[in-house]
Design an enzyme around this catalytic site. Sequence first.
Site, mmCIF file in Angstrom:
data_model
loop_
_atom_site.group_PDB
_atom_site.id
_atom_site.type_symbol
_atom_site.label_atom_id
_atom_site.label_comp_id
_atom_site.label_asym_id
_atom_site.label_seq_id
_atom_site.Cartn_x
_atom_site.Cartn_y
_atom_site.Cartn_z
ATOM 1 N N ASP A 1 0.865 -1.193 0.000
ATOM 2 C CA ASP A 1 0.000 0.000 0.000
ATOM 3 C C ASP A 1 0.899 1.240 0.000
ATOM 4 O O ASP A 1 1.754 1.397 0.870
ATOM 5 C CB ASP A 1 -0.885 -0.043 1.249
ATOM 6 N N ASP B 1 -3.784 2.254 -5.172
ATOM 7 C CA ASP B 1 -2.423 2.184 -4.596
ATOM 8 C C ASP B 1 -2.204 0.958 -3.717
ATOM 9 O O ASP B 1 -1.301 0.946 -2.894
ATOM 10 C CB ASP B 1 -2.137 3.453 -3.785
ATOM 11 N N GLU B 2 -3.016 -0.080 -3.911
ATOM 12 C CA GLU B 2 -2.989 -1.178 -2.956
ATOM 13 C C GLU B 2 -3.202 -2.512 -3.667
ATOM 14 O O GLU B 2 -4.058 -2.619 -4.545
ATOM 15 C CB GLU B 2 -4.156 -0.914 -1.992
HETATM 16 P P1 TTP Z 1 -5.254 5.073 1.008
HETATM 17 O O1 TTP Z 1 -4.235 4.034 0.683
HETATM 18 O O2 TTP Z 1 -6.375 4.701 1.896
HETATM 19 O O3 TTP Z 1 -4.540 6.314 1.699
HETATM 20 P P2 TTP Z 1 -3.134 6.966 1.406
HETATM 21 O O4 TTP Z 1 -2.346 6.209 0.423
HETATM 22 O O5 TTP Z 1 -3.346 8.405 1.047
HETATM 23 O O6 TTP Z 1 -2.440 6.948 2.831
HETATM 24 P P3 TTP Z 1 -1.883 5.678 3.626
HETATM 25 O O7 TTP Z 1 -2.113 4.469 2.775
HETATM 26 O O8 TTP Z 1 -0.431 5.967 3.846
HETATM 27 O O9 TTP Z 1 -2.651 5.656 4.885
HETATM 28 O O10 TTP Z 1 -5.868 5.657 -0.319
HETATM 29 C C1 TTP Z 1 -5.119 5.760 -1.536
HETATM 30 C C2 TTP Z 1 -5.519 7.018 -2.276
HETATM 31 O O11 TTP Z 1 -6.911 6.999 -2.548
HETATM 32 C C3 TTP Z 1 -5.256 8.279 -1.506
HETATM 33 O O12 TTP Z 1 -3.933 8.776 -1.666
HETATM 34 C C4 TTP Z 1 -6.317 9.212 -2.046
HETATM 35 C C5 TTP Z 1 -7.454 8.317 -2.433
HETATM 36 N N1 TTP Z 1 -8.522 8.385 -1.394
HETATM 37 C C6 TTP Z 1 -9.577 9.276 -1.581
HETATM 38 O O13 TTP Z 1 -9.641 9.977 -2.602
HETATM 39 N N2 TTP Z 1 -10.523 9.378 -0.606
HETATM 40 C C7 TTP Z 1 -10.501 8.643 0.550
HETATM 41 O O14 TTP Z 1 -11.378 8.768 1.420
HETATM 42 C C8 TTP Z 1 -9.402 7.715 0.729
HETATM 43 C C9 TTP Z 1 -9.324 6.892 1.977
HETATM 44 C C10 TTP Z 1 -8.441 7.634 -0.269
HETATM 45 MG MG MG Z 2 -2.145 4.118 0.599
#
Ligand code: TTP
Ligand code: MG
Length: 403
Positions: A16, A111-112
């Site tokens: 992730d 991103d995961e």
């Molecule tokens: P995540 O992987 O949940 O969050 P992140 O990568 O920003 O942070 P981390 O993993 O380090 O906790 O989400 C991936 C992307 O998806 C994030 O960069 C932006 C988008 N996203 C949204 O647009 N709205 C949301 O509510 C979430 C959770 C993510």
């Molecule tokens: Mg992330």
Amino acid sequence: MGTSLRAAERSIIHVDADAFFASVEQRDNPEYRGKPVIVGHDPKGRSVVSTCSYEARAFGIRSAMPMSVAYRLCPHGIFIRPRMERYAEVSRAMFSIMERYSPIIEEVSIDEAYLDVSGEDGREIAICIKRDVVKELGITVTAGVSYCKFLAKLASDAAKPDGLLVIGRNDAAAFLEGLPVSRIPGIGPKTAAKLDKWGIRSVCDLKKMPPEWFEAAFGEFGRRVRALCEGHDDEPVAPSREAKSVSEETTFAEDVSSKAALYPHLASLSQDVAFRLRRSRLRAKVLGMKVKFADFSVTTREVTLPEAVSTDQAFYTTLKLLLERTRLPKPVRLLGVFARGLESDSPRQPLLLPPAPDQWEVVCRSLDQLRMKYGKPLVRLGASISTEGTGGASAGFDGIGKS
Ligand code: TTP
Ligand code: MG
């Protein structure tokens, strides 16, 4: 946490990216690095935060928070509108890095992903993915490694940002027991509040409940919730796309220092990949080779052919040329062969007469039948013989060799 997973167990990696959209912005705009970056539409309006950098999280900002609240918490922050095309581009590049390491990849979001790397050391592969992503894309990812998806995901959540955590079977109980019940998939905030009233707050509290209680409390999910609390999860990694490439690789028992010693392995891998393609009625236009050195650095070389091929001979002749031209400055730990640019094996256009098959295609077809029947390649390319202890006839390049 334990250092190794039992060999017979599945090995799953959850990857992730850290603060994904914000990290891409910080990568593309060096002046934003080390600063609170908040990605979302319209800073003072009614939209919500997509994500924010870890520097912004220190101010209490989180995804899905109204932008107006984020602005109040951190008025000097850098507020940026999302550039989805750019994030999609980095995402694609990130997934192609993962594809180097496993054909079984389940994309969960932009991103995961989960990777099934069973039979290999998940920690080692996670290190490689983290290294390649930083080096090639300039952002960081966190990886969790375990014997099941659920724990791999919890491991990466616990190791964020830029972390790597392995949860082996022996560590699972201790890791799980300390978690709040809300970390078990299926236990949402409402259920967690209900359990809290009954004094059940941690997974440890939950595990003390008798089996019948789970069904009464969670209905049809009771059995699954109980299994998860015990660290059991058989859910497979479900690949998101059709295979775009076919690959085979060999890790040597001892690092190989001489190039000459690699040719037999290259021949054997070429045969294995070509065989798999023929089984799937495919041909490949791009053939490549991967070399992992003793220090885990990786070199890949590939070549695009004018025509798609699927014979053992075409594979080995092409890859042998690539290996001849590749510099090997360090001892080699692993050799891999891959095929991309896959095309269906059927004729591209209707023909009045069927094409005269290449003599090697005829040979390969009959050899495949033998291989299907006896399980192992009975007839091998001459060059691959020294990789095999015994048995098997050989096929040289100018005809079928001696038995
Ligand atoms: P995540 O992987 O949940 O969050 P992140 O990568 O920003 O942070 P981390 O993993 O380090 O906790 O989400 C991936 C992307 O998806 C994030 O960069 C932006 C988008 N996203 C949204 O647009 N709205 C949301 O509510 C979430 C959770 C993510
Ligand atoms: Mg992330």
